[in-house]
Design a protein around this motif. Structure first.
Motif, PDB file in Angstrom:
ATOM      1  N   ALA A 117      12.593  -5.335   5.678  1.00 40.86           N
ATOM      2  CA  ALA A 117      12.299  -4.420   6.860  1.00 40.86           C
ATOM      3  C   ALA A 117      13.745  -3.726   7.238  1.00 40.86           C
ATOM      4  O   ALA A 117      14.724  -4.277   7.077  1.00 40.86           O
ATOM      5  CB  ALA A 117      11.804  -5.132   8.084  1.00 40.86           C
ATOM      6  N   SER A 118      13.690  -2.676   8.005  1.00 41.68           N
ATOM      7  CA  SER A 118      14.983  -2.112   8.614  1.00 41.68           C
ATOM      8  C   SER A 118      15.357  -2.902   9.826  1.00 41.68           C
ATOM      9  O   SER A 118      14.404  -3.447  10.375  1.00 41.68           O
ATOM     10  CB  SER A 118      14.757  -0.523   8.863  1.00 41.68           C
ATOM     11  OG  SER A 118      13.627  -0.523   9.668  1.00 41.68           O
ATOM     12  N   TYR A 119      16.548  -2.807  10.277  1.00 41.46           N
ATOM     13  CA  TYR A 119      16.759  -3.918  11.242  1.00 41.46           C
ATOM     14  C   TYR A 119      18.030  -3.517  11.971  1.00 41.46           C
ATOM     15  O   TYR A 119      18.986  -2.564  11.401  1.00 41.46           O
ATOM     16  CB  TYR A 119      17.047  -5.195  10.760  1.00 41.46           C
ATOM     17  CG  TYR A 119      18.333  -5.349   9.908  1.00 41.46           C
ATOM     18  CD1 TYR A 119      18.334  -4.813   8.653  1.00 41.46           C
ATOM     19  CD2 TYR A 119      19.458  -6.026  10.323  1.00 41.46           C
ATOM     20  CE1 TYR A 119      19.459  -4.934   7.879  1.00 41.46           C
ATOM     21  CE2 TYR A 119      20.652  -6.258   9.569  1.00 41.46           C
ATOM     22  CZ  TYR A 119      20.528  -5.421   8.344  1.00 41.46           C
ATOM     23  OH  TYR A 119      21.790  -5.522   7.510  1.00 41.46           O
ATOM     24  N   SER A 135      12.587   1.894  20.958  1.00 44.81           N
ATOM     25  CA  SER A 135      11.826   1.543  19.889  1.00 44.81           C
ATOM     26  C   SER A 135      10.432   1.813  19.947  1.00 44.81           C
ATOM     27  O   SER A 135       9.735   2.007  20.783  1.00 44.81           O
ATOM     28  CB  SER A 135      11.997   0.059  19.708  1.00 44.81           C
ATOM     29  OG  SER A 135      13.476  -0.369  19.625  1.00 44.81           O
ATOM     30  N   SER A 136       9.693   2.067  18.631  1.00 44.21           N
ATOM     31  CA  SER A 136       8.335   2.008  18.646  1.00 44.21           C
ATOM     32  C   SER A 136       7.729   0.723  18.473  1.00 44.21           C
ATOM     33  O   SER A 136       8.240   0.030  17.447  1.00 44.21           O
ATOM     34  CB  SER A 136       7.689   3.211  17.757  1.00 44.21           C
ATOM     35  OG  SER A 136       8.503   3.010  16.490  1.00 44.21           O
ATOM     36  N   TYR A 137       6.744   0.228  18.952  1.00 42.87           N
ATOM     37  CA  TYR A 137       6.180  -1.262  18.736  1.00 42.87           C
ATOM     38  C   TYR A 137       4.795  -1.226  17.683  1.00 42.87           C
ATOM     39  O   TYR A 137       4.338  -0.405  17.542  1.00 42.87           O
ATOM     40  CB  TYR A 137       5.789  -1.766  20.170  1.00 42.87           C
ATOM     41  CG  TYR A 137       7.081  -1.987  21.002  1.00 42.87           C
ATOM     42  CD1 TYR A 137       7.677  -3.337  21.230  1.00 42.87           C
ATOM     43  CD2 TYR A 137       7.842  -0.715  21.623  1.00 42.87           C
ATOM     44  CE1 TYR A 137       8.881  -3.307  21.641  1.00 42.87           C
ATOM     45  CE2 TYR A 137       8.768  -1.065  22.239  1.00 42.87           C
ATOM     46  CZ  TYR A 137       9.623  -2.255  22.169  1.00 42.87           C
ATOM     47  OH  TYR A 137      10.938  -2.478  22.812  1.00 42.87           O
ATOM     48  N   VAL A 139       7.837  -4.756  17.421  1.00 40.20           N
ATOM     49  CA  VAL A 139       9.198  -5.049  16.668  1.00 40.20           C
ATOM     50  C   VAL A 139       9.117  -6.547  16.430  1.00 40.20           C
ATOM     51  O   VAL A 139       8.363  -7.190  17.237  1.00 40.20           O
ATOM     52  CB  VAL A 139      10.232  -4.504  17.560  1.00 40.20           C
ATOM     53  CG1 VAL A 139      10.214  -2.927  17.678  1.00 40.20           C
ATOM     54  CG2 VAL A 139      10.245  -4.950  18.775  1.00 40.20           C
ATOM     55  N   GLU A 180      13.931  -6.261  14.243  1.00 37.06           N
ATOM     56  CA  GLU A 180      13.511  -5.769  13.101  1.00 37.06           C
ATOM     57  C   GLU A 180      12.195  -4.985  13.139  1.00 37.06           C
ATOM     58  O   GLU A 180      11.327  -5.456  13.595  1.00 37.06           O
ATOM     59  CB  GLU A 180      13.218  -6.948  12.304  1.00 37.06           C
ATOM     60  CG  GLU A 180      13.249  -7.045  10.524  1.00 37.06           C
ATOM     61  CD  GLU A 180      13.197  -8.280   9.952  1.00 37.06           C
ATOM     62  OE1 GLU A 180      14.222  -8.725   9.713  1.00 37.06           O
ATOM     63  OE2 GLU A 180      12.144  -8.532   9.653  1.00 37.06           O
ATOM     64  N   GLU A 181      11.910  -4.033  12.161  1.00 32.69           N
ATOM     65  CA  GLU A 181      10.979  -3.384  11.925  1.00 32.69           C
ATOM     66  C   GLU A 181       9.792  -4.199  11.586  1.00 32.69           C
ATOM     67  O   GLU A 181       9.855  -5.311  10.938  1.00 32.69           O
ATOM     68  CB  GLU A 181      10.888  -2.428  10.786  1.00 32.69           C
ATOM     69  CG  GLU A 181       9.861  -1.794  10.140  1.00 32.69           C
ATOM     70  CD  GLU A 181       9.935  -1.132   8.518  1.00 32.69           C
ATOM     71  OE1 GLU A 181       9.060  -0.462   8.149  1.00 32.69           O
ATOM     72  OE2 GLU A 181      11.192  -1.572   7.951  1.00 32.69           O
ATOM     73  N   TYR A 182       8.388  -4.318  12.450  1.00 35.21           N
ATOM     74  CA  TYR A 182       7.304  -5.118  11.905  1.00 35.21           C
ATOM     75  C   TYR A 182       6.750  -4.573  10.481  1.00 35.21           C
ATOM     76  O   TYR A 182       6.373  -3.435  10.411  1.00 35.21           O
ATOM     77  CB  TYR A 182       6.275  -4.860  13.107  1.00 35.21           C
ATOM     78  CG  TYR A 182       5.020  -5.587  12.773  1.00 35.21           C
ATOM     79  CD1 TYR A 182       4.797  -6.895  13.325  1.00 35.21           C
ATOM     80  CD2 TYR A 182       3.967  -4.890  12.254  1.00 35.21           C
ATOM     81  CE1 TYR A 182       3.808  -7.707  12.927  1.00 35.21           C
ATOM     82  CE2 TYR A 182       2.803  -5.806  12.331  1.00 35.21           C
ATOM     83  CZ  TYR A 182       2.557  -7.157  12.413  1.00 35.21           C
ATOM     84  OH  TYR A 182       1.628  -7.720  12.353  1.00 35.21           O
TER      85      TYR A 182
END
Ligand code: AMP
Ligand code: GLY
Length: 426
Positions: A117-119, A135-137, A139, A180-182
């Motif tokens: 995942a991107s972070y 951020s978009s959720y 996360v 981190e990206e979920y």
């Protein structure tokens, strides 16, 4: 072959139980547990007492040292034992950073092109708050360092992320946090035994991290596991070996920190393929409790081959059956939990066909087993089919009782639901 086993939990009970089936094997455990004491000698030396454990090893001169939990790895016990010339199954302190430091692990994944995942990493609360505002959720927030699976918070919205940030950065906001990206998908544990260069991949397993059915409630160390999960097809296993396990082992080797021991890749199998959530530097728990009853052949010999750099050309043989481990935990776990309650029915459960009860947190008072830990038992059963194994495991669970006993009723059921990801069609 004499193995010195470091640890005291359910994973170590399963490892020792399996080692004890090898011809001519004996096991000494430290600090051990009542269950480990029934399988061999135990020496009550604490996991963080590196000097004490080194002295024990010097005294015993075992043929192999097998390190179970993460703490002695992070403290560098294997390095000290190797300095004594002992074969050790367990990574050096430098290699164990792959588990001990999440920041190191994420940077390592990027350096070696491993899918994850991107972070972003933050050392400053103000900066993190700014980032989280945009951020978009959902996360995922992660504390750096070991947190026994409890330093990770999935946040559905900004308010939750703010609260999580305060909790993870601490009062003084001095600690680092990863945002981190979920990742959505099927979470699977992959294990490779490695000598630093060659690997043997074990059957995959699926853990159940949250305390309640339906993946609800807080994360725990793991409430139950089964193997093999249907999503781990031959295609997926190959993808993971070639795209994750081998490059990770090679990456650590070229960075001067060859990994000798069990490399555990926690993966999310997403619509875009397998992605790394984390590495661990040790056998999974409870996954190992599910795996050990499926293993055929000489286990100690394989571990020794890894410890001595001779894994090339070696294989492991597995029964082909399915296995399920249902964890029974103490009331309150993963928070503060009850302890000291008498446990009944372990012998009755163990008397059932293809059932093995592994003891994770069991003490003894007046000759009677009592609860002594958050995760108390790993009630494990094998079967020709997963459904058969699940039925056997839950029958055995019904034999056992203690005050405040808790367990999930849906261990293994994930295998029967439809998942969006089909590796063979990818
Ligand atoms: P970790 O210790 O990093 O493996 O995180 C503990 C648990 O949190 C994992 O086993 C997952 O269930 C969950 N988790 C961690 N990272 C993610 C992510 N990026 N997306 C979704 N779930 C995650
Ligand atoms: N079962 C999760 C772990 O061992 O970390």
């Amino acid at each position: 072959m004499l193995t010195l086993l470091i640890g005291s939990g359910g994973r170590e009970h399963a490892l020792a139980w399996r080692l004890a089936q090898d011809k001519g094997a004996s096991v000494v455990s430290a600090p051990g547990s009542p269950a480990l004491g029934r399988l061999g000698e135990i020496r009550p030396i604490a996991l963080d007492d590196t000097e004490g454990l080194v002295a024990l090893a010097r005294d015993l001169r075992p043929d192999l040292v097998l390190v179970g939990p993460e703490l002695p790895l992070v403290l560098g016990l294997p390095d000290r034992l190797r300095d004594l010339g002992l074969p050790v199954f367990g990574p050096s302190k430098a290699a164990a950073r792959i588990e001990g430091s999440k920041v190191f692990a994420k940077d390592f994944m990027i350096r070696h092109n491993l899918p994850t995942a991107s972070y972003a990493v933050f050392y400053d609360a103000k900066e993190a708050k700014g980032y989280l505002r945009d951020s978009s959720y959902p996360v995922v927030l992660k504390a750096d360092g070991l947190a026994a699976g409890k330093g990770v918070i999935v946040c559905g919205n900004n308010a939750a992320a703010m609260a999580a940030l305060d909790a993870l950065m601490g009062e003084d906001h001095g600690k680092s946090v990863i945002v981190e990206e979920y990742l959505a998908g099927e979470e699977i544990s992959f294990f490779a035994i490695t000598d630093g260069e060659n690997i043997i991949t074990l059957p995959a397993a699926q853990d159940h991290k949250t305390v309640n059915d339906g993946d609800r409630g807080p994360n725990t160390g793991g409430m139950g596991a089964y193997s093999p999960p249907p999503v781990a097809t031959r295609t997926l296993v190959k993808l993971v070996e070639e795209g994750i396990l081998l490059p990770a082992v090679e990456g650590l080797r070229v960075e001067g920190a060859p990994f000798v021991g069990l490399l555990y890749a926690g993966l999310m199998i997403t619509l875009n393929g397998p992605k790394l959530l984390e590495f661990n530097a040790r056998f999974g728990d409870p996954e190992t409790q599910a795996l050990m009853p499926l293993l055929k052949g000489d286990f100690g010999e394989t571990l020794l081959a890894a410890a001595t750099g001779k894994l090339k050309g070696k294989t492991m043989e597995w029964s082909g059956d399915s296995s399920v481990c249902v964890v029974m935990s103490s009331e309150g776990y993963p928070g503060p939990y009850r302890q000291g309650d008498p446990i009944t029915g372990i012998d009755k459960a163990n008397a059932r066909d293809q059932v093995q009860v592994f003891e994770a947190g069991v003490g003894v008072r007046d000759g009677i087993p009592i609860t002594k830990g958050g995760r108390v038992l790993g009630v494990t059963a094998t079967g020709k089919t997963l459904r058969d194994a699940i039925d056997r495991a839950y029958l055995a669970v019904s034999d056992i009782s203690f005050e405040g006993a808790h367990y999930r009723k849906d261990i293994g059921e994930k295998a029967f639901r439809k998942t969006p990801f089909h590796p063979d069609e990818a």
